[in-house]
Design an enzyme around this catalytic site. Structure first.
Site, PDB file in Angstrom:
ATOM      1  CG  HIS A  58      -1.891   0.988   1.404  1.00  0.00           C
ATOM      2  ND1 HIS A  58      -1.630   2.279   1.785  1.00  0.00           N
ATOM      3  CD2 HIS A  58      -3.229   0.923   1.193  1.00  0.00           C
ATOM      4  CE1 HIS A  58      -2.767   2.963   1.821  1.00  0.00           C
ATOM      5  NE2 HIS A  58      -3.751   2.170   1.455  1.00  0.00           N
ATOM      6  CG  ASP A  68       0.644  -2.102   6.203  1.00  0.00           C
ATOM      7  OD1 ASP A  68      -0.325  -2.335   6.941  1.00  0.00           O
ATOM      8  OD2 ASP A  68       0.560  -1.453   5.144  1.00  0.00           O
ATOM      9  CD  GLN A  96      -6.790  -4.509   4.352  1.00  0.00           C
ATOM     10  OE1 GLN A  96      -7.692  -5.242   4.750  1.00  0.00           O
ATOM     11  NE2 GLN A  96      -7.004  -3.263   3.981  1.00  0.00           N
ATOM     12  CE  LYS A 103      -7.361  -0.247   6.365  1.00  0.00           C
ATOM     13  NZ  LYS A 103      -7.997   0.325   5.179  1.00  0.00           N
ATOM     14  CB  CYS A 130      -3.751   3.139  -1.668  1.00  0.00           C
ATOM     15  SG  CYS A 130      -5.115   4.261  -1.393  1.00  0.00           S
TER      16      CYS A 130
HETATM   17  N1  C6P Z   1      -6.340   0.452   2.950  1.00  0.00           N
HETATM   18  C1  C6P Z   1      -8.172   0.030   1.418  1.00  0.00           C
HETATM   19  O1  C6P Z   1      -9.263   0.273   0.908  1.00  0.00           O
HETATM   20  P1  C6P Z   1      -5.030   3.769   7.294  1.00  0.00           P
HETATM   21  O2  C6P Z   1      -5.680   4.582   6.196  1.00  0.00           O
HETATM   22  O3  C6P Z   1      -3.863   4.479   7.894  1.00  0.00           O
HETATM   23  O4  C6P Z   1      -5.999   3.235   8.289  1.00  0.00           O
HETATM   24  O5  C6P Z   1      -4.470   2.447   6.579  1.00  0.00           O
HETATM   25  C2  C6P Z   1      -3.622   2.553   5.478  1.00  0.00           C
HETATM   26  C3  C6P Z   1      -3.338   1.205   4.935  1.00  0.00           C
HETATM   27  C4  C6P Z   1      -2.071   0.689   5.072  1.00  0.00           C
HETATM   28  N2  C6P Z   1      -1.770  -0.556   4.657  1.00  0.00           N
HETATM   29  C5  C6P Z   1      -2.682  -1.343   4.080  1.00  0.00           C
HETATM   30  C6  C6P Z   1      -2.305  -2.733   3.684  1.00  0.00           C
HETATM   31  C7  C6P Z   1      -3.987  -0.869   3.912  1.00  0.00           C
HETATM   32  O6  C6P Z   1      -4.899  -1.663   3.361  1.00  0.00           O
HETATM   33  C8  C6P Z   1      -4.317   0.445   4.316  1.00  0.00           C
HETATM   34  C9  C6P Z   1      -5.673   1.024   4.036  1.00  0.00           C
HETATM   35  C10 C6P Z   1      -7.697   0.855   2.589  1.00  0.00           C
HETATM   36  O7  C6P Z   1      -7.467  -0.888   1.004  1.00  0.00           O
HETATM   37  C11 C6P Z   1      -7.851   2.326   2.318  1.00  0.00           C
HETATM   38  S1  C6P Z   1      -6.745   2.897   1.070  1.00  0.00           S
END
Ligand code: C6P
Length: 408
Positions: free
Chosen positions: A125, A202, A205, A228, A366
């Site tokens: 991401h 990270d 997910q 999440k 993203c």
């Molecule tokens: N992915 C998706 O629709 P935040 O926004 O900080 O809570 O998480 C960012 C992020 C970082 N790593 C991974 C693997 C992610 O999936 C995400 C967020 C969402 O896939 C929004 S772009």
């Protein structure tokens, strides 16, 4: 404590799922973007504001004591969720993005030297790429990416060839948001440590789907988002090994993170407060704690079976649907499926699905480097949570069939 084993019955815990959208019952298949929230989480946030609201770690009055106790209790819940040995190894942040930026700016800013390398993967991401680019530019370091195979798995041979004596940081997702691939993080941690690099995972997910044990993994940093995993938005956490966090400078200055301040000089608070400048998202942390309790009350094996069954079903049904091409067919996946429909743009498909009450995400998710690697503009992504059912899969597949008929 008895654990809920009837996962299907849990759907009624989520009030929003009774909404209608575009005149249709809602089929919510966008949990990887954000999960819906159970009534228990909504109630915990409302109860906090109704009964306990005060700033934390500051005042001597009763409400401040209650708010502080609830906030620190939430930290211990995150500690337990991640399997951390110490509560002060958990830093509250706004989410995964902020957690990674904290490590990049503080650890990276402190330790990286010109010519050093940061290794990410093509699956990442943007949150696990851009913060490293920013610090690399500042320090004269380089960001390299491990290749991904055509079915969406990290190429471990390529990892071996790219980890070297200049590698200082390896940053990799536990599970891919775009394709669902679960990465062999234990193996990656081992290989990175053998090369003397620190590892950030990270976990955005992973939190809702996988068991996480940072101590067993021996990982250095682990980043998560509350929203999440059935918690509220605006709150997340960073796990960091005590010794590393101790060695890192603060990255934001302000209240809470200090011990003493003069106009000339400041000494900093102990962990975890050194990294928590300003008033934190107290209600968010408490809501996150309630989400962790909610998940902990569910039988983990029953939940894993439920999601695996749904993933198999949605994968098989879509594979048999005319015009559908599945993108990302790794052996190990969380309940995320990405696909393309004939030559249609993913946004057009998602718009027509929405008109039929089916909420999915479309686009590059993203993960633009991954889309470039796969040679596609993006995908349609259906991501499932604990509240989804075979009926939701059926509605998706029927809506995809109808969309195809409308578009071709
Ligand atoms: N992915 C998706 O629709 P935040 O926004 O900080 O809570 O998480 C960012 C992020 C970082 N790593 C991974 C693997 C992610 O999936 C995400 C967020 C969402 O896939 C929004 S772009």
């Amino acid at each position: 404590m008895s654990h809920a084993t009837n996962i299907t019955a849990l759907r009624s815990d989520f009030p929003i799922l009774a909404e209608r959208v575009n005149g249709q019952p809602l089929t919510y298949l966008d949990s990887a973007a954000t999960t819906q929230k159970p009534a228990a989480v909504i109630a915990a946030i409302a109860d906090y504001y109704r009964h306990d609201n005060a700033n934390v770690h500051r005042a001597a009055h009763a409400l401040a004591d209650r708010a502080t106790a609830a906030f620190e209790e939430a930290r211990r819940k995150v500690q337990k969720l991640l399997g951390a040995q110490r509560a002060h190894e958990i830093i509250f942040t706004r989410g995964t993005t902020e957690s990674i930026n904290l490590v990049a700016q503080s650890h990276g800013g402190h330790r990286l030297r010109a010519g050093d390398e940061i290794l990410v993967t093509e699956l990442e991401h943007h949150s696990n790429i851009v913060p490293w680019q920013l610090v690399a530019a500042r320090k004269g370091a380089k960001v390299l990416a491990v290749r991904v195979t055509a079915n969406g798995e990290i190429d471990l041979d390529d990892l071996d060839s790219k980890i070297g004596e200049r590698t200082r940081i390896v940053a990799v997702g536990h599970a891919s948001n775009a394709l669902g691939t679960i990465n062999p993080v234990d193996e990656i941690v081992r290989r990175a440590h053998d090369a003397g690099a620190v590892v950030l995972i990270d976990g955005a997910q992973a939190t809702a789907h996988l068991d996480i044990d940072v101590a067993a993994l021996d990982v250095d940093f682990y980043a998560i988002s509350g929203h999440k995993a059935y918690g509220p938005t605006g709150i997340g956490a960073l796990y960091g090994k005590e010794s590393l966090l101790e060695s890192m400078p603060p990255w934001q200055g302000g209240g809470e993170m200090i011990e003493t301040v003069t106009i000339e000089h400041t000494t900093f608070n102990r962990l975890p407060f050194k990294f928590e400048a300003g008033t934190p998202h107290i209600a968010g942390a408490i809501g996150f704690g309630a989400a962790i309790d909610y998940l902990a009350a569910i039988d983990a094996q029953a939940l894993a079976n439920h999601e695996a069954t749904l993933l198999r079903l949605v994968t098989d049904r879509l594979a048999q649907t005319e015009g559908v091409r599945l993108i990302g067919t790794a052996r190990d996946k969380v309940s995320i499926v990405s696909f393309l429909l004939d030559g249609q743009h993913p946004h057009d498909v998602a718009t027509l699905l929405d008109q039929q009450g089916v909420a999915v995400r479309s686009g590059h998710h993203c993960a633009m480097p991954l889309m470039q690697r796969l040679g596609i503009p993006g995908t349609v992504r259906a991501s499932l949570g604990l509240y989804n059912s075979p009926a939701d899969v059926d509605r998706l597949v029927r809506a995809v069939e109808k969309t195809r008929a409308l578009l071709t």
